[in-house]
Design an enzyme around this catalytic site. Structure first.
Site, PDB file in Angstrom:
ATOM      1  N   PRO A   2     -64.608  65.102 -18.588  1.00 24.76           N
ATOM      2  CA  PRO A   2     -64.635  66.190 -17.593  1.00 24.76           C
ATOM      3  C   PRO A   2     -63.736  65.874 -16.399  1.00 24.76           C
ATOM      4  CG  PRO A   2     -66.761  65.047 -17.680  1.00 24.76           C
ATOM      5  CD  PRO A   2     -65.908  64.464 -18.749  1.00 24.76           C
ATOM      6  N   GLU A   3     -62.976  66.843 -15.988  1.00 19.97           N
ATOM      7  CA  GLU A   3     -62.152  66.695 -14.787  1.00 19.97           C
ATOM      8  C   GLU A   3     -62.830  67.431 -13.629  1.00 19.97           C
ATOM      9  OE1 GLU A   3     -58.120  66.463 -14.515  1.00 19.97           O
ATOM     10  OE2 GLU A   3     -57.695  65.974 -16.594  1.00 19.97           O
ATOM     11  N   HIS A 100     -79.915  60.902 -27.095  1.00 16.12           N
ATOM     12  CA  HIS A 100     -79.187  60.387 -25.934  1.00 16.12           C
ATOM     13  C   HIS A 100     -79.579  61.069 -24.625  1.00 16.12           C
ATOM     14  CE1 HIS A 100     -76.810  58.026 -28.689  1.00 16.12           C
ATOM     15  NE2 HIS A 100     -76.585  59.107 -29.397  1.00 16.12           N
ATOM     16  N   ARG A 119     -71.971  58.223 -25.224  1.00 19.30           N
ATOM     17  CA  ARG A 119     -71.108  57.043 -25.080  1.00 19.30           C
ATOM     18  C   ARG A 119     -71.486  56.181 -23.879  1.00 19.30           C
ATOM     19  NH1 ARG A 119     -64.997  58.788 -25.969  1.00 19.30           N
ATOM     20  NH2 ARG A 119     -64.756  56.545 -25.882  1.00 19.30           N
ATOM     21  N   LYS A 162     -42.612  55.110  -2.156  1.00 20.72           N
ATOM     22  CA  LYS A 162     -43.351  54.751  -3.371  1.00 20.72           C
ATOM     23  C   LYS A 162     -42.436  54.726  -4.586  1.00 20.72           C
ATOM     24  CE  LYS A 162     -48.175  55.193  -4.361  1.00 20.72           C
ATOM     25  NZ  LYS A 162     -48.323  53.861  -3.844  1.00 20.72           N
TER      26      LYS A 162
END
Ligand SMILES: [Zn+2]
Length: 283
Positions: A2-3, A100, A119, A162
């Site tokens: 998920p973002e 789970h 997981r 950078k």
């Protein structure tokens, strides 16, 4: 994984059943996920009212009336499922417990919120609300991409000198918090900037232009997540994952969508992650 927009969608889905509501009982079915759970987690959560459900980067932050904050992270495969909601947003029956289901919040209002994570890369932790900004997972984070501290001057200053590719710079959580691979690819495409270009070598005006584009890309995804929330009434109550179409992400070999460009979307690997981009219009 998920973002940020998915996590924000989960937050918005959970808020009606959690904010201002009391956790009658927190069922904790194991001692850890990615890291050990905090001591006496069930006791510290049970009977507590959630004053506010916020988000910092990809962490959900539930402020409790005890002066503590519960941090929740979905990790790679974490899911939140809501059932039995009396408010009528979620009408599902409580499902049978699954293998789970690591943490279950039995809310006083009758809702049940299940955190399932096969997981186990997810995490939960408790901290003093007043010191939440000092937490080890929070302290090093840069500004929120949708917050006021993420602005043109900040990004221009962060990129100055950078030598890393712009892709890596935007994934650097200390520069901006919560951006992941998908939305960085999308933002760079929209900005017409090659993911390979060195951050410090991009003209300040183009760097500044990334700020509204990043906000826009995230806002559109959150909006798509919001419309997906409306479907949960007839879905299975699971929050956070929704169909969203991307311009470049996952589209290697397809025609570039930028009007007037006849390029083809390509995939390259940077720091072990796929960068989808159009070599023709991203410079
Ligand atoms: Zn193109």
């Amino acid at each position: 994984m998920p973002e940020l927009p998915e996590v924000e969608t989960v937050r918005r889905g959970l808020a009606p059943v959690m904010e201002g509501q009391v956790i009658a009982r927190a069922e904790v079915n194991r001692a850890d996920l990615r890291w050990p759970f905090p001591e006496r987690m069930s006791e510290r959560l049970s009977g507590r009212r959630i004053e506010r459900l916020g988000r910092r980067s990809k962490y959900l932050m539930a402020d409790l009336d005890s002066g503590e904050t519960l941090l929740m992270h979905l990790g790679m495969s974490g899911r939140m499922t809501v059932s039995g909601d009396p408010l009528g947003v979620f009408t599902h029956e409580h499902a049978m417990p699954e293998k789970h289901d690591h943490v279950v919040f039995h809310m006083e209002n009758g809702a049940r919120i299940v955190f399932n994570d096969p997981r186990r890369f997810g995490a939960m932790d408790l901290m003093e609300t007043a010191r939440a900004a000092e937490h080890r997972l929070i302290a090093a984070l840069g500004p929120e991409p949708l917050g006021n501290d993420f602005h043109e001057d900040h990004l221009v200053a962060a990129f100055r000198g950078k030598n890393t590719p712009v892709k890596a710079a935007l994934l650097d959580q200390g520069i901006v918090a919560g951006l992941g691979n998908i939305y960085v690819c999308e933002a760079l495409f929209r900005a017409g900037i090659s993911p390979r270009r060195k951050a410090g070598q991009i003209a300040a005006a183009r760097v500044a232009g990334l700020v509204p584009i990043i906000r826009q890309v995230l806002a559109e995804a959150i909006e798509a997540g919001g419309s997906s929330l409306k479907d949960y009434r007839r879905a299975d109550g699971e929050l956070g994952y929704f169909q969203h179409s991307f311009d470049v992400y996952g589209r290697a070999g397809e025609a570039c969508r930028k009007p007037g460009c006849d390029g083809t979307v390509a995939r390259l690997v940077q720091s072990g992650r796929s960068s989808f981009h159009c070599p023709k219009c991203q410079r």
